[in-house]
Design a protein around this motif. Structure first.
Motif, PDB file in Angstrom:
ATOM      1  N   PHE A   1      20.561  57.272  70.795  1.00 42.03           N
ATOM      2  CA  PHE A   1      21.930  57.858  71.434  1.00 42.03           C
ATOM      3  C   PHE A   1      21.424  59.259  71.851  1.00 42.03           C
ATOM      4  N   CYS A   2      20.441  59.845  71.056  1.00 42.74           N
ATOM      5  CA  CYS A   2      19.996  61.418  71.051  1.00 42.74           C
ATOM      6  C   CYS A   2      19.534  61.670  72.573  1.00 42.74           C
ATOM      7  N   PRO A   3      19.740  62.638  73.013  1.00 44.82           N
ATOM      8  CA  PRO A   3      19.000  63.229  74.251  1.00 44.82           C
ATOM      9  C   PRO A   3      17.546  63.178  74.215  1.00 44.82           C
ATOM     10  N   GLU A   4      16.890  63.040  75.263  1.00 43.41           N
ATOM     11  CA  GLU A   4      15.520  63.098  75.345  1.00 43.41           C
ATOM     12  C   GLU A   4      14.965  64.616  75.501  1.00 43.41           C
ATOM     13  N   SER A   5      13.960  64.865  75.195  1.00 47.36           N
ATOM     14  CA  SER A   5      13.183  66.290  75.358  1.00 47.36           C
ATOM     15  C   SER A   5      13.246  66.821  76.969  1.00 47.36           C
ATOM     16  N   PRO A   6      13.929  67.732  77.547  1.00 46.95           N
ATOM     17  CA  PRO A   6      13.814  68.163  78.882  1.00 46.95           C
ATOM     18  C   PRO A   6      12.491  68.370  79.185  1.00 46.95           C
ATOM     19  N   ARG A   7      11.610  68.783  78.392  1.00 45.31           N
ATOM     20  CA  ARG A   7      10.222  69.175  78.671  1.00 45.31           C
ATOM     21  C   ARG A   7       9.388  67.892  78.939  1.00 45.31           C
TER      22      ARG A   7
ATOM     23  N   ALA B   1      15.615  65.880  87.540  1.00 40.17           N
ATOM     24  CA  ALA B   1      17.011  65.939  87.642  1.00 40.17           C
ATOM     25  C   ALA B   1      17.667  65.350  86.227  1.00 40.17           C
ATOM     26  N   GLU B   2      16.967  64.478  85.580  1.00 34.92           N
ATOM     27  CA  GLU B   2      17.607  63.997  84.019  1.00 34.92           C
ATOM     28  C   GLU B   2      17.485  65.207  83.279  1.00 34.92           C
ATOM     29  N   ALA B   3      16.507  65.892  83.249  1.00 35.79           N
ATOM     30  CA  ALA B   3      15.796  67.011  82.596  1.00 35.79           C
ATOM     31  C   ALA B   3      16.995  68.302  82.762  1.00 35.79           C
ATOM     32  N   LEU B   4      17.271  68.397  83.900  1.00 32.98           N
ATOM     33  CA  LEU B   4      18.220  69.544  84.359  1.00 32.98           C
ATOM     34  C   LEU B   4      19.454  69.179  83.925  1.00 32.98           C
ATOM     35  N   ARG B   5      20.041  67.876  84.077  1.00 35.25           N
ATOM     36  CA  ARG B   5      21.318  67.510  83.563  1.00 35.25           C
ATOM     37  C   ARG B   5      21.370  67.658  81.933  1.00 35.25           C
ATOM     38  N   THR B   6      20.361  67.331  81.255  1.00 39.62           N
ATOM     39  CA  THR B   6      20.317  67.473  79.994  1.00 39.62           C
ATOM     40  C   THR B   6      20.540  68.972  79.627  1.00 39.62           C
TER      41      THR B   6
ATOM     42  N   ASP C   1       3.871  61.421  73.566  1.00 44.06           N
ATOM     43  CA  ASP C   1       3.810  61.641  74.826  1.00 44.06           C
ATOM     44  C   ASP C   1       4.024  60.529  75.987  1.00 44.06           C
ATOM     45  N   GLY C   2       4.012  59.447  75.553  1.00 45.12           N
ATOM     46  CA  GLY C   2       3.744  58.168  76.312  1.00 45.12           C
ATOM     47  C   GLY C   2       5.401  57.639  76.605  1.00 45.12           C
ATOM     48  N   ILE C   3       5.806  57.298  75.444  1.00 46.15           N
ATOM     49  CA  ILE C   3       7.276  56.489  75.550  1.00 46.15           C
ATOM     50  C   ILE C   3       8.405  57.560  75.145  1.00 46.15           C
ATOM     51  N   GLY C   4       7.949  58.767  74.863  1.00 41.91           N
ATOM     52  CA  GLY C   4       9.139  59.810  74.452  1.00 41.91           C
ATOM     53  C   GLY C   4       9.165  60.108  73.147  1.00 41.91           C
TER      54      GLY C   4
ATOM     55  N   LEU D   1      10.805  65.026  79.815  1.00 45.46           N
ATOM     56  CA  LEU D   1      11.368  64.526  81.275  1.00 45.46           C
ATOM     57  C   LEU D   1      10.576  65.064  82.292  1.00 45.46           C
ATOM     58  N   VAL D   2      10.621  66.248  82.300  1.00 46.01           N
ATOM     59  CA  VAL D   2      10.189  67.145  83.394  1.00 46.01           C
ATOM     60  C   VAL D   2       8.296  66.780  83.586  1.00 46.01           C
TER      61      VAL D   2
END
Length: 510
Positions: free
Chosen positions: A216-222, A231-236, A100-103, A224-225
């Motif tokens: 290099f993998c995308p981070e969870s949009p949840r 904005a990053e979540a929406l782009r992902t 939950d902290g660093i992703g 990020l929100v």
């Protein structure tokens, strides 16, 4: 606590299915193919765990390993098997805070790094103590990776494929088991320490892949929100789910529902600490099911066979190392087939059907296995011993249609975002407690025939308590456990924001 007709109608009305582009499939869309490739890298986290159980089975059949480690006693053998799960305990207090902290992504990377170091130590072991220490570190690193990876899978996946892909996570446990089983089968003829060092070295392959690629993998949009990075979540979401189109109806719906669900979680449980797991009736129901599934997944007779298969074979007259290793290798392929098949059927057949069918069939096949085991023990009839092997295969097919694919995916999907990491670590903790008991105690006493009665208890619990969640969006499961008001509030928040999302977060982009 059922959702009721009103909530059911609301789910149907807001279901993600009506926003899907029928021409956008996993096999013809480059972005979804790319996303699924990242998900495969995350799925192989489970392979490390599967490799470990099968490798320890194989090493116990290797004379070279037995000689190098002075033929471990029953108690020491139990410790060698259990130490990985003991190592996991050291990571449990920290794993959810890291996720939950660093992703999710960085937590998987940290776990992979620890496992790489541990695998090197295990391969280079010169003593039992060094081997035990390395396995402890493997358990520690695996805790971090295994807490974050399945959550990242379920939070990243294209909605139509979320349930099968998350169910594949634990199913791929057997891919690691297959590699380990055949690696030990292939190396047992090596007349030096590489007979066991080579299988130990191969255990680091999944961690090496994740170490090289996961950042290099995308981070969870949840996630990020939840950190205000809308904005990053929406782009992902747009990049992987809609070819970059932020105005796609599916993306607009997904983003709004994520925002609404996270805001609802914050308003209902401002304190997102450990007490939140039991703060409401809905959460208590979630935790009761999660704890039960963790126990059931390893106290169903499967733990006995998974870690001590060679001893079972010895007791029914199958004593040759080559034969034991060959049966173990074939069994892992059999398990993978049934688990993957079930993973792709979870939304078609439903969770309740698969779990109940699994419990009923396991009871039947374990009882038959116990009968023929007793027959061989009393009379030494070879046919009875062969029947035991047959029912071992049937038992695992029954286990694999539910408990392999669903215990993790179901746990994750019934937890709201704010509780997901902590609730999942509770599941992992309970699972480890049950595994340590099985791995340590069963090495001393293999008499577990009474478990056929325990399997009947499992069936009754699952019939009474298990809630169906098929064909629902991740955020919509609140209706099942928290009542009609929860979903209606999420729907209200989602539908109240019908202006384009890109305008709402334009300032953030600027």
């Amino acid at each position: 606590m059922s959702a009721g007709p009103a909530a059911a109608d609301a789910v149907q009305e807001t279901s993600f299915a009506r926003f899907l582009n029928p021409n956008r499939k996993w096999y013809n869309n480059k972005r979804i193919i790319s996303l699924n490739a990242w998900i495969v890298i995350l799925l192989i986290t489970s392979s490390t765990n599967g490799y470990d159980g099968s490798m320890m089975n194989g090493l116990q059949s290797l004379q070279q390993w037995q000689d190098d480690f002075n033929h471990p006693s029953k108690g020491r053998l139990g410790l060698l098997n259990a130490i990985q799960n003991i190592g996991a305990f050291a990571g449990y207090p920290f794993a959810p805070y890291l996720s939950d902290g660093i992703g999710r992504r960085k937590t998987v990377f940290l776990g992979a790094t620890i496992m790489l170091v541990a695998t090197a130590l295990q391969t280079a072991s010169q003593s039992v103590g060094m081997f035990i220490g390395a396995r402890f570190l493997i358990g520690l690193g695996l805790t971090f990776a295994a807490n974050a990876a399945p959550m990242l899978v379920t939070e990243l996946a294209y909605p139509e494929y979320r349930a099968p892909l998350t169910s594949l996570y634990n199913s791929l446990w057997y891919s690691g088991a297959i590699v380990a089983a055949w690696a030990t089968y292939g190396t047992f003829r090596i007349n030096n320490t590489w007979a066991w060092r080579l299988p130990s070295l191969l255990q680091g392959v999944p961690a090496a892949l994740q170490f090289s690629l996961v950042l290099f993998c995308p981070e969870s949009p949840r996630w990020l929100v939840s950190k205000g990075r809308d904005a990053e979540a929406l782009r992902t979401l747009a990049y992987y789910h809609a070819d970059g189109d932020e105005q796609d109806p599916l993306i607009q719906h997904e983003f709004r529902e994520i925002k609404a669900a996270i805001e609802f979680d914050r308003s209902v449980a401002a304190n997102v600490g450990w007490r939140s797991l039991i703060a409401t009736r809905g959460n208590l129901k979630r935790m009761r099911i999660i704890v039960a599934l963790a126990f059931f997944s390893t106290w169903s007779g499967n733990g006995l066979i998974s870690y001590y298969l060679n001893e079972v074979f010895t007791q029914i007259g199958i004593t040759g190392s080559s034969t034991q290793l060959l049966i173990n290798g074939v069994l892992q392929i059999w398990n993978l087939f049934w688990a993957v098949l079930a993973a792709f059927m979870v939304d078609r057949l439903g969770r309740r059907f698969l779990f109940l069918s699994s419990a009923a069939l396991m009871t039947l096949f374990y009882t038959a296995q116990a009968v023929y085991f007793a027959e061989y023990t009393k009379h030494g009839v070879a046919a009875a011993g062969h029947a035991v092997v047959g029912f071992v295969f049937l038992f695992f097919a029954a286990y694999d249609i539910a408990f392999t694919p669903l215990i993790i995916s179901y746990t994750i999907e019934i937890l709201p975002f704010s509780l997901r990491a902590k609730g999942f670590i509770v599941f992992s903790f309970v699972l480890s407690v049950a595994l340590i008991f099985n791995q340590y105690v069963n090495s001393i006493a293999l008499d577990a025939l009474g478990w056929k009665y325990y399997l009947a208890v499992e069936f009754v619990f699952l019939w009474v308590s298990l809630v169906e969640t098929k064909n629902r969006a991740l955020e919509e499961t609140a209706a099942i456990f928290d009542g009609e008001d929860a979903l209606e509030k999420i729907i209200h928040e989602e539908t109240a924001q019908r202006t384009p999302i890109t305008h709402e977060i334009a300032n953030e982009k600027a």
